[in-house]
Scaffold this motif. Structure first.
Motif, PDB file in Angstrom:
ATOM      1  N   TYR A 187      34.438  -4.248  12.581  1.00 55.33           N
ATOM      2  CA  TYR A 187      34.158  -3.158  13.517  1.00 55.33           C
ATOM      3  C   TYR A 187      34.425  -3.600  14.958  1.00 55.33           C
ATOM      4  CZ  TYR A 187      31.842   0.881  15.607  1.00 55.33           C
ATOM      5  OH  TYR A 187      31.581   2.023  16.322  1.00 55.33           O
ATOM      6  N   VAL A 188      34.045  -4.838  15.287  1.00 56.36           N
ATOM      7  CA  VAL A 188      34.255  -5.377  16.640  1.00 56.36           C
ATOM      8  C   VAL A 188      35.743  -5.397  16.983  1.00 56.36           C
ATOM      9  CG1 VAL A 188      34.160  -7.509  18.011  1.00 56.36           C
ATOM     10  CG2 VAL A 188      32.130  -6.738  16.772  1.00 56.36           C
ATOM     11  N   ILE A 189      36.560  -5.860  16.049  1.00 53.88           N
ATOM     12  CA  ILE A 189      38.012  -5.965  16.289  1.00 53.88           C
ATOM     13  C   ILE A 189      38.651  -4.584  16.389  1.00 53.88           C
ATOM     14  CG2 ILE A 189      40.197  -6.756  15.316  1.00 53.88           C
ATOM     15  CD1 ILE A 189      38.554  -9.081  14.021  1.00 53.88           C
ATOM     16  N   GLU A 190      38.306  -3.697  15.427  1.00 55.79           N
ATOM     17  CA  GLU A 190      38.935  -2.369  15.373  1.00 55.79           C
ATOM     18  C   GLU A 190      38.566  -1.496  16.563  1.00 55.79           C
ATOM     19  OE1 GLU A 190      37.793  -0.682  11.644  1.00 55.79           O
ATOM     20  OE2 GLU A 190      38.788  -2.266  10.480  1.00 55.79           O
ATOM     21  N   GLU A 210      34.705 -11.992  17.922  1.00 59.60           N
ATOM     22  CA  GLU A 210      35.524 -11.952  19.138  1.00 59.60           C
ATOM     23  C   GLU A 210      34.851 -11.073  20.191  1.00 59.60           C
ATOM     24  OE1 GLU A 210      38.356 -13.639  19.856  1.00 59.60           O
ATOM     25  OE2 GLU A 210      37.910 -14.722  18.008  1.00 59.60           O
ATOM     26  N   ALA A 211      33.640 -11.439  20.540  1.00 62.82           N
ATOM     27  CA  ALA A 211      32.877 -10.685  21.538  1.00 62.82           C
ATOM     28  C   ALA A 211      31.740 -11.565  22.041  1.00 62.82           C
ATOM     29  CB  ALA A 211      32.327  -9.398  20.922  1.00 62.82           C
ATOM     30  N   LYS A 212      31.121 -11.146  23.131  1.00 64.41           N
ATOM     31  CA  LYS A 212      29.930 -11.852  23.607  1.00 64.41           C
ATOM     32  C   LYS A 212      28.809 -11.630  22.599  1.00 64.41           C
ATOM     33  CE  LYS A 212      29.872  -9.830  27.587  1.00 64.41           C
ATOM     34  NZ  LYS A 212      29.465  -9.347  28.913  1.00 64.41           N
ATOM     35  N   VAL A 213      28.052 -12.663  22.338  1.00 66.75           N
ATOM     36  CA  VAL A 213      26.905 -12.576  21.439  1.00 66.75           C
ATOM     37  C   VAL A 213      25.638 -12.815  22.250  1.00 66.75           C
ATOM     38  CG1 VAL A 213      25.742 -13.601  19.438  1.00 66.75           C
ATOM     39  CG2 VAL A 213      28.235 -13.297  19.423  1.00 66.75           C
ATOM     40  N   LYS A 243      37.320  -2.689  19.585  1.00 67.63           N
ATOM     41  CA  LYS A 243      37.354  -3.443  20.848  1.00 67.63           C
ATOM     42  C   LYS A 243      35.968  -3.502  21.520  1.00 67.63           C
ATOM     43  CE  LYS A 243      42.214  -2.352  21.668  1.00 67.63           C
ATOM     44  NZ  LYS A 243      43.211  -1.701  22.560  1.00 67.63           N
ATOM     45  N   ILE A 244      35.019  -3.978  20.746  1.00 64.69           N
ATOM     46  CA  ILE A 244      33.643  -4.088  21.223  1.00 64.69           C
ATOM     47  C   ILE A 244      33.517  -5.289  22.151  1.00 64.69           C
ATOM     48  CG2 ILE A 244      31.239  -4.438  20.524  1.00 64.69           C
ATOM     49  CD1 ILE A 244      32.405  -1.674  19.817  1.00 64.69           C
ATOM     50  N   ASP A 245      32.843  -5.100  23.281  1.00 62.49           N
ATOM     51  CA  ASP A 245      32.671  -6.175  24.257  1.00 62.49           C
ATOM     52  C   ASP A 245      31.517  -7.105  23.895  1.00 62.49           C
ATOM     53  OD1 ASP A 245      34.623  -5.127  26.239  1.00 62.49           O
ATOM     54  OD2 ASP A 245      33.201  -3.470  26.348  1.00 62.49           O
ATOM     55  N   THR A 246      30.409  -6.514  23.416  1.00 66.30           N
ATOM     56  CA  THR A 246      29.162  -7.270  23.276  1.00 66.30           C
ATOM     57  C   THR A 246      28.447  -6.927  21.981  1.00 66.30           C
ATOM     58  OG1 THR A 246      28.945  -7.053  25.684  1.00 66.30           O
ATOM     59  CG2 THR A 246      27.036  -7.925  24.498  1.00 66.30           C
ATOM     60  N   VAL A 247      27.956  -7.958  21.284  1.00 65.24           N
ATOM     61  CA  VAL A 247      27.133  -7.780  20.083  1.00 65.24           C
ATOM     62  C   VAL A 247      25.727  -8.282  20.425  1.00 65.24           C
ATOM     63  CG1 VAL A 247      26.842  -8.325  17.636  1.00 65.24           C
ATOM     64  CG2 VAL A 247      29.145  -8.172  18.622  1.00 65.24           C
ATOM     65  N   ILE A 248      24.738  -7.407  20.286  1.00 60.37           N
ATOM     66  CA  ILE A 248      23.371  -7.744  20.709  1.00 60.37           C
ATOM     67  C   ILE A 248      22.438  -7.727  19.504  1.00 60.37           C
ATOM     68  CG2 ILE A 248      21.468  -7.165  22.256  1.00 60.37           C
ATOM     69  CD1 ILE A 248      23.540  -5.631  23.980  1.00 60.37           C
ATOM     70  N   PHE A 249      21.759  -8.843  19.292  1.00 62.42           N
ATOM     71  CA  PHE A 249      20.822  -8.980  18.175  1.00 62.42           C
ATOM     72  C   PHE A 249      19.405  -8.714  18.671  1.00 62.42           C
ATOM     73  CE2 PHE A 249      24.609 -11.021  16.820  1.00 62.42           C
ATOM     74  CZ  PHE A 249      24.631 -10.949  15.428  1.00 62.42           C
ATOM     75  N   ASP A 250      18.617  -8.023  17.837  1.00 61.29           N
ATOM     76  CA  ASP A 250      17.287  -7.590  18.267  1.00 61.29           C
ATOM     77  C   ASP A 250      16.303  -8.750  18.400  1.00 61.29           C
ATOM     78  OD1 ASP A 250      15.283  -5.632  18.941  1.00 61.29           O
ATOM     79  OD2 ASP A 250      14.440  -5.987  16.967  1.00 61.29           O
ATOM     80  N   ASP A 251      16.469  -9.795  17.620  1.00 62.03           N
ATOM     81  CA  ASP A 251      15.555 -10.935  17.686  1.00 62.03           C
ATOM     82  C   ASP A 251      16.235 -12.117  18.373  1.00 62.03           C
ATOM     83  OD1 ASP A 251      13.094 -10.069  16.189  1.00 62.03           O
ATOM     84  OD2 ASP A 251      14.610  -9.646  14.679  1.00 62.03           O
ATOM     85  N   GLU A 252      15.419 -13.076  18.803  1.00 61.92           N
ATOM     86  CA  GLU A 252      15.980 -14.255  19.461  1.00 61.92           C
ATOM     87  C   GLU A 252      16.724 -15.110  18.449  1.00 61.92           C
ATOM     88  OE1 GLU A 252      14.395 -18.093  21.986  1.00 61.92           O
ATOM     89  OE2 GLU A 252      13.582 -16.126  22.459  1.00 61.92           O
ATOM     90  N   LEU A 253      17.959 -15.422  18.767  1.00 65.48           N
ATOM     91  CA  LEU A 253      18.787 -16.254  17.891  1.00 65.48           C
ATOM     92  C   LEU A 253      18.492 -17.726  18.139  1.00 65.48           C
ATOM     93  CD1 LEU A 253      22.207 -14.409  18.437  1.00 65.48           C
ATOM     94  CD2 LEU A 253      20.712 -14.183  16.436  1.00 65.48           C
ATOM     95  N   THR A 254      18.572 -18.528  17.091  1.00 62.93           N
ATOM     96  CA  THR A 254      18.446 -19.972  17.269  1.00 62.93           C
ATOM     97  C   THR A 254      19.750 -20.486  17.887  1.00 62.93           C
ATOM     98  OG1 THR A 254      19.389 -20.505  15.102  1.00 62.93           O
ATOM     99  CG2 THR A 254      16.991 -20.107  15.206  1.00 62.93           C
TER     100      THR A 254
END
Length: 411
Positions: free
Chosen positions: A73-76, A101-104, A78-89
């Motif tokens: 979905y990000v590639i198709e 291929e986006a900011k995480v 052209k998503i800039d940013t992927v945001i996760f609801d919880d704190e990632l390790t």
């Protein structure tokens, strides 16, 4: 002022998981809030991804199949940013940054970014910078190459965009320097608090975006920045307020939020000291928000963490002008009537009626609805505190002026 069409928003997607401890309904609430946070930061959410799991995947947070779906979905699109609801390790952030291929970003990163945007004074900027560096330190290994690839935008404000080549030693030195700077400012602010004299201190507390600054402006005639976004106000504002003939200090504090980053709790210590040293708390609640009871619980939890949960408190249920109960069809046997169908009057007869000797008031700060009742209740509370502290200083109050004059005449 810019037209809406000229404002460029980053395209973002949100990711969250349903677990044994977090139902789909609760996740949707968190994602609604995350979407508002994203909008506040300058992003536009175009899609949400949810997955049911026992617990987060230690490597990639979500499962392999869901990650592939997100990646496509990000590639198709052209998503800039992927945001996760919880704190990632740190490991999860490193792996996801390599695969997508986006900011995480995660919720903590997003909140820190909003704070970086909103910090106006040198003190607030120092607090935010410290929190950002504390967040970044364990993530240095894989983050700089990722940041190098992305220029600017959400999550890239503050130290991230200027310290790409920084190693752990320099970051630790910077953290130590910022802590020392904050300690110096904290001492100065403690002196300022001490110099405010014997006036009763009242602090506005509450969830973010509940109308604390609007109320501050209405009561204190100050010009605190107000906007319908999260964390519109970061800097503590203290104003001398007089109701009738009674002066007191009113403080507007930074809004709380669920899953408040621990880095911010630590770096905003001095701001929270205003709450700790207050004589009276005005806990402002946005009653028009469908999850206002959860917001109250979140604020109470943070007050408990900073050892301020035992203070005298008046509950201020704000935005009654915006409150709209859901329509309830009595003929629909499939739907059971619940609190979401309650009118304001019905809410008043619930647990709210038992809040500390009826210490609850329902107002609209923007429309000044029930404002005289609000002022009277605050006046009574401040007056009682002052009388307890200065039992021989009763001449401040109208009802004691005659008695004081008679006492002088008799002498």
């Amino acid at each position: 002022m810019l037209d809406k069409e000229t404002i460029s928003y980053e395209k973002a997607i949100l990711v969250g998981i349903i677990t044994q401890n977090q139902s789909e309904e609760k996740l949707n609430e968190y994602l609604d809030e995350l979407q508002f946070l994203t909008y506040t930061a300058g992003g536009e959410v175009v899609k949400r991804f949810k997955q049911k799991m026992d617990k987060p995947n230690p490597k990639t947070f979500v499962g392999t199949g869901k990650l592939e779906e997100i990646e496509s979905y990000v590639i198709e699109n052209k998503i800039d940013t992927v945001i996760f609801d919880d704190e990632l390790t740190p490991a999860q952030q490193k792996n996801l940054s390599k695969l997508l291929e986006a900011k995480v970003l995660d919720r903590t990163n997003l909140i820190l970014d909003i704070f970086a945007q909103r910090a106006e004074t040198s003190y607030a900027r120092t607090q935010v910078e410290l929190a950002q560096f504390q967040y970044l330190l364990p993530r240095l290994t894989g983050m700089w190459t990722h940041l190098e690839r992305q220029r600017g935008g959400i999550g890239m404000r503050g130290p991230g965009e200027t310290e790409i080549e920084t190693d752990r030693r320099i970051v630790r030195d910077r953290i130590a320097l910022l802590k020392e700077k904050l300690r110096t400012i904290d001492k100065q602010m403690a002196v300022q608090r001490g110099n405010r004299g014997a006036l009763v201190r009242v602090a506005l507390v509450g969830y973010t975006n509940v109308g604390k600054s609007t109320l501050m402006n209405a009561v204190g005639k100050s010009e605190v920045f107000v906007e319908d976004k999260l964390f519109a106000t970061l800097d503590t504002t203290v104003r001398k307020v007089v109701i009738k003939n009674l002066p007191f200090l009113l403080t507007d504090t930074v809004g709380f939020i669920r899953k408040l980053p621990t880095q911010l709790v630590e770096s905003f210590k001095s701001t929270l000291d205003e709450v700790r040293e207050a004589d009276l708390l005005l806990h402002v609640v946005d009653i028009s928000h469908p999850e206002f009871e959860d917001h109250i619980e979140s604020v109470n939890q943070i007050l408990k963490e900073i050892k301020s949960d035992d203070k005298q408190t008046i509950m201020i249920f704000n935005k009654i002008d915006k409150y709209q109960p859901e329509f309830f069809d009595v003929e629909d046997l499939m739907i059971e009537r619940s609190t979401k169908h309650y009118s304001i009057d019905e809410w008043k007869n619930t647990w709210m009626n038992k809040v500390g000797e009826n210490n609850a008031i329902f107002i609209s700060a923007t429309e000044k609805e029930n404002f005289e009742e609000f002022r009277h209740k605050v006046y009574d509370a401040v007056r009682d505190i002052h009388l307890t502290r200065f039992p021989y200083n009763n001449f401040l109050y109208p009802e004691y002026e005659d008695a004081f004059e008679k006492e002088e005449d008799s002498e």
